[in-house]
Write a protein that holds these residues in place. Structure first.
Motif, PDB file in Angstrom:
ATOM      1  N   LYS A 140       0.820  -1.214   0.000  1.00  0.00           N
ATOM      2  CA  LYS A 140       0.000   0.000   0.000  1.00  0.00           C
ATOM      3  C   LYS A 140       0.856   1.267   0.000  1.00  0.00           C
ATOM      4  CE  LYS A 140      -3.888  -2.149   2.416  1.00  0.00           C
ATOM      5  NZ  LYS A 140      -4.802  -2.073   3.598  1.00  0.00           N
ATOM      6  N   SER A 156      -1.455   4.442   0.753  1.00  0.00           N
ATOM      7  CA  SER A 156      -2.822   4.481   0.234  1.00  0.00           C
ATOM      8  C   SER A 156      -3.677   3.449   0.956  1.00  0.00           C
ATOM      9  CB  SER A 156      -2.834   4.203  -1.268  1.00  0.00           C
ATOM     10  OG  SER A 156      -2.515   2.850  -1.520  1.00  0.00           O
ATOM     11  N   SER A 157      -4.986   3.528   0.726  1.00  0.00           N
ATOM     12  CA  SER A 157      -5.887   2.589   1.377  1.00  0.00           C
ATOM     13  C   SER A 157      -6.059   1.312   0.570  1.00  0.00           C
ATOM     14  CB  SER A 157      -7.261   3.236   1.601  1.00  0.00           C
ATOM     15  OG  SER A 157      -7.789   3.703   0.367  1.00  0.00           O
ATOM     16  N   VAL A 161      -0.244  -0.568  -6.578  1.00  0.00           N
ATOM     17  CA  VAL A 161      -0.177   0.723  -7.268  1.00  0.00           C
ATOM     18  C   VAL A 161       0.331   0.447  -8.685  1.00  0.00           C
ATOM     19  CG1 VAL A 161       0.726   3.062  -7.190  1.00  0.00           C
ATOM     20  CG2 VAL A 161       0.353   1.796  -5.058  1.00  0.00           C
ATOM     21  N   THR A 173      -2.121   8.338  -8.738  1.00  0.00           N
ATOM     22  CA  THR A 173      -1.779   6.919  -8.663  1.00  0.00           C
ATOM     23  C   THR A 173      -2.998   6.088  -9.063  1.00  0.00           C
ATOM     24  OG1 THR A 173      -2.341   6.885  -6.289  1.00  0.00           O
ATOM     25  CG2 THR A 173      -0.028   7.222  -6.874  1.00  0.00           C
ATOM     26  N   HIS A 175      -4.832   2.313  -9.270  1.00  0.00           N
ATOM     27  CA  HIS A 175      -4.783   1.151  -8.389  1.00  0.00           C
ATOM     28  C   HIS A 175      -5.567  -0.038  -8.938  1.00  0.00           C
ATOM     29  CE1 HIS A 175      -3.073   3.433  -4.875  1.00  0.00           C
ATOM     30  NE2 HIS A 175      -3.546   4.424  -5.603  1.00  0.00           N
ATOM     31  N   ARG A 181      -6.145   7.843  -7.236  1.00  0.00           N
ATOM     32  CA  ARG A 181      -5.990   8.674  -6.052  1.00  0.00           C
ATOM     33  C   ARG A 181      -5.067   9.849  -6.356  1.00  0.00           C
ATOM     34  NH1 ARG A 181      -7.122   3.549  -4.651  1.00  0.00           N
ATOM     35  NH2 ARG A 181      -8.586   3.245  -2.896  1.00  0.00           N
ATOM     36  N   TRP A 183      -2.696  13.056  -4.941  1.00  0.00           N
ATOM     37  CA  TRP A 183      -1.855  13.450  -3.814  1.00  0.00           C
ATOM     38  C   TRP A 183      -1.216  14.796  -4.097  1.00  0.00           C
ATOM     39  CZ3 TRP A 183      -2.013   9.490  -0.129  1.00  0.00           C
ATOM     40  CH2 TRP A 183      -2.457   8.258  -0.604  1.00  0.00           C
ATOM     41  N   ARG A 195      -3.164  13.194   0.729  1.00  0.00           N
ATOM     42  CA  ARG A 195      -4.155  12.818  -0.264  1.00  0.00           C
ATOM     43  C   ARG A 195      -5.173  13.937  -0.401  1.00  0.00           C
ATOM     44  NH1 ARG A 195      -7.697   7.295   0.023  1.00  0.00           N
ATOM     45  NH2 ARG A 195      -9.394   7.933  -1.341  1.00  0.00           N
ATOM     46  N   THR A 198      -9.939  11.693  -4.842  1.00  0.00           N
ATOM     47  CA  THR A 198     -10.036  10.450  -5.585  1.00  0.00           C
ATOM     48  C   THR A 198     -10.829  10.712  -6.860  1.00  0.00           C
ATOM     49  OG1 THR A 198     -10.055   9.175  -3.525  1.00  0.00           O
ATOM     50  CG2 THR A 198     -10.788   8.040  -5.503  1.00  0.00           C
TER      51      THR A 198
END
Length: 485
Positions: A140, A156-157, A161, A173, A175, A181, A183, A195, A198
């Motif tokens: 993550k 990240s959650s 990546v 990024t 995923h 996501r 940042w 962050r 999204t």
């Protein structure tokens, strides 16, 4: 593992299973007499390459779809024969000076600068900007490196990546969960990344969810058109850096306006997973898919809306298209495939197939173009460096040292070492061996054919010298001299 036909999109092999797959040698090894032809591109050469099995998948979606109909390129127009990895007199693993023969000191050399290793997962994505390198893995964490040392990192959650791209002060990024996501670096402390959102945004999701027209059918279920329904495979920016393109295994690519994070368009692009997307000049966008096709799209502004229309299909083949790259001038587009080939098209008045570079034994997983060079990373654990000279390409180096498939590449100008007439590049390569290697590559380095000729000349001179030592200067034989004693 994926063994189905067009419906194979629902049965892809998980990325975690990519290691441990048995490598199958599919390279056609040519006799050494053809060494020169192999190292320099020649569109008139012909060769065949057996496609690697479809379950040899390393982070891209493959397909068993059998495409029919005329292809838009000539598969017999090859640029290189044989495999430079197996035939190369130079299969370097060190710092560029450990050669089996000597060279003039002023010749530029390519070699390893250093390795970045953090045992937390296979490396799937890279992005370089100025003196920073961002790495994404199946953990993550996104790591930030500076001068070959860990500089920072953020979490990240969601793991895996699969893509990283930098647009000004924003880092995007992509995923495995289909989300993008966003940042942002804190100006007062560049080590801290926060962050900031999204894609799609929660506001856009709520706004769209109340409109029936915002839903589309995806695999027998309804979904919002602004959301990806499968893994993000690739991210790229438009030439003016105002638009973000995301490709996905859900067979679509989407267009996002960076200024307000809005999804402008979603295009059902292919019959199988979209493995790569790249934007070029004049509003052209290229997509490559597991269905074996490369498609060209044209971006047009229609009032306040952005519209992408299909223009051309460059390639139709059974092997999955795994990666795409466009050179800086937009004059050449490169396509890597699961059969180990790199096809390329030249854009003058129109796009025409220029040939194919054959330098790998297994799938080409990533491509990067910089200056007159193009880099191809492969499941065979090597990186081929090709130099373009007019319409021809020569393999100037094969970078070896990874112990797993090379999954991603990032290239930056080496401002400190570049000189007039000798552009140098810093090349970062991420691998499923959980490491990142950093290389120094000179654009004017001698190609492998030239080096082979130099080696042969040196060996010939050594041979002549050894024979000369055994002969008297007056031309008589040693036996004559002995008899005269």
């Amino acid at each position: 593992m994926m063994n189905g036909g067009r419906g194979g999109i629902g049965s892809r092999m998980a990325d975690e299973e990519e290691i441990g797959t048995k490598f199958v040698d599919t390279g056609n090894h040519m006799p050494r007499s053809k060494f020169g032809n192999m190292m320099h591109s020649d569109p008139n050469l012909s060769a065949t390459a057996a496609p690697i099995p479809r379950d040899e998948v390393f982070g891209y979606r493959n397909s068993s779809a059998s495409l029919t109909g005329p292809a838009s390129f000539d598969p017999n127009r090859m640029s290189c024969e044989g495999s430079p990895m197996t035939m190369s007199p130079w299969n370097q693993t060190g710092g560029g000076s450990n050669f089996p023969w000597s060279f003039e000191e002023n010749l530029p050399q390519n070699g390893l600068i250093g390795s970045l290793v953090r045992e937390e997962g296979h490396i799937y994505s890279l992005a370089a900007t100025k003196d920073l390198l961002y790495t994404g893995s199946d953990s993550k964490n996104i790591r930030v490196w500076k001068n070959l040392k860990e500089f920072s990192g953020f979490k990240s959650s969601s793991g895996l990546v699969k893509a990283i791209i930098i647009a000004g002060e924003k880092i995007f990024t992509g995923h495995q969960d289909g989300k993008i996501r966003v940042w942002k670096v804190i100006p007062k402390n560049p080590k801290i990344h926060k962050r900031s959102g999204t894609l799609p945004t929660l506001k856009e999701i709520l706004k769209s969810s109340i409109r029936p027209s915002a839903y589309v059918q995806v695999r027998n279920r309804s979904a919002l058109w602004i959301k990806h329904c499968d893994a993000i495979s690739c991210l790229t920016l438009s030439e003016d850096k105002t638009l973000l393109y995301s490709a996905s295994w859900d067979r679509t690519f989407k267009v996002w306006r960076i200024s307000d994070s809005r999804c402008l368009e979603s295009i059902n692009a292919h019959d199988d997973a979209v493995n790569s997307v790249v934007a070029s000049l004049e509003g052209l966008v290229f997509t490559g898919s597991a269905d074996g096709t490369v498609k060209v799209w044209k971006r047009e502004q229609q009032g306040k809306t952005t519209k992408h229309s299909p223009v051309q299909t460059l390639l139709k083949q059974e092997s999955a298209v795994t990666s795409l790259a466009v050179n800086t001038s937009g004059s050449v587009v490169y396509c890597g495939s699961s059969d180990g080939m790199v096809n390329y098209w030249e854009c003058e008045k129109q796009l025409s197939h220029g040939g194919a570079l054959k330098g790998h034994k297994l799938a080409v997983l990533c491509l990067a173009a910089a200056g007159n060079l193009v880099f191809s990373g492969s499941a065979d654990k090597t990186i081929c460096v090709w130099r373009r000279d007019g319409k021809l390409h020569a393999c100037i180096s094969v970078l070896t040292g990874h112990t797993g498939p090379v999954k991603c590449l990032a290239v930056e100008v080496d401002h400190e070492k570049s000189k007039d007439g000798d552009q140098r590049w810093v090349v970062s390569s991420g691998s499923l061996d959980k490491s990142v290697k950093v290389w120094s590559v000179a654009e004017m380095a001698p190609d492998m054919y030239q080096m082979a000729m130099m080696q042969q000349q040196q060996q010939y001179q050594q041979h002549i010298g050894s024979d000369g030592d055994s002969l008297p200067s007056d031309g008589s034989s040693r036996a004559d001299k002995n008899r005269g004693k």
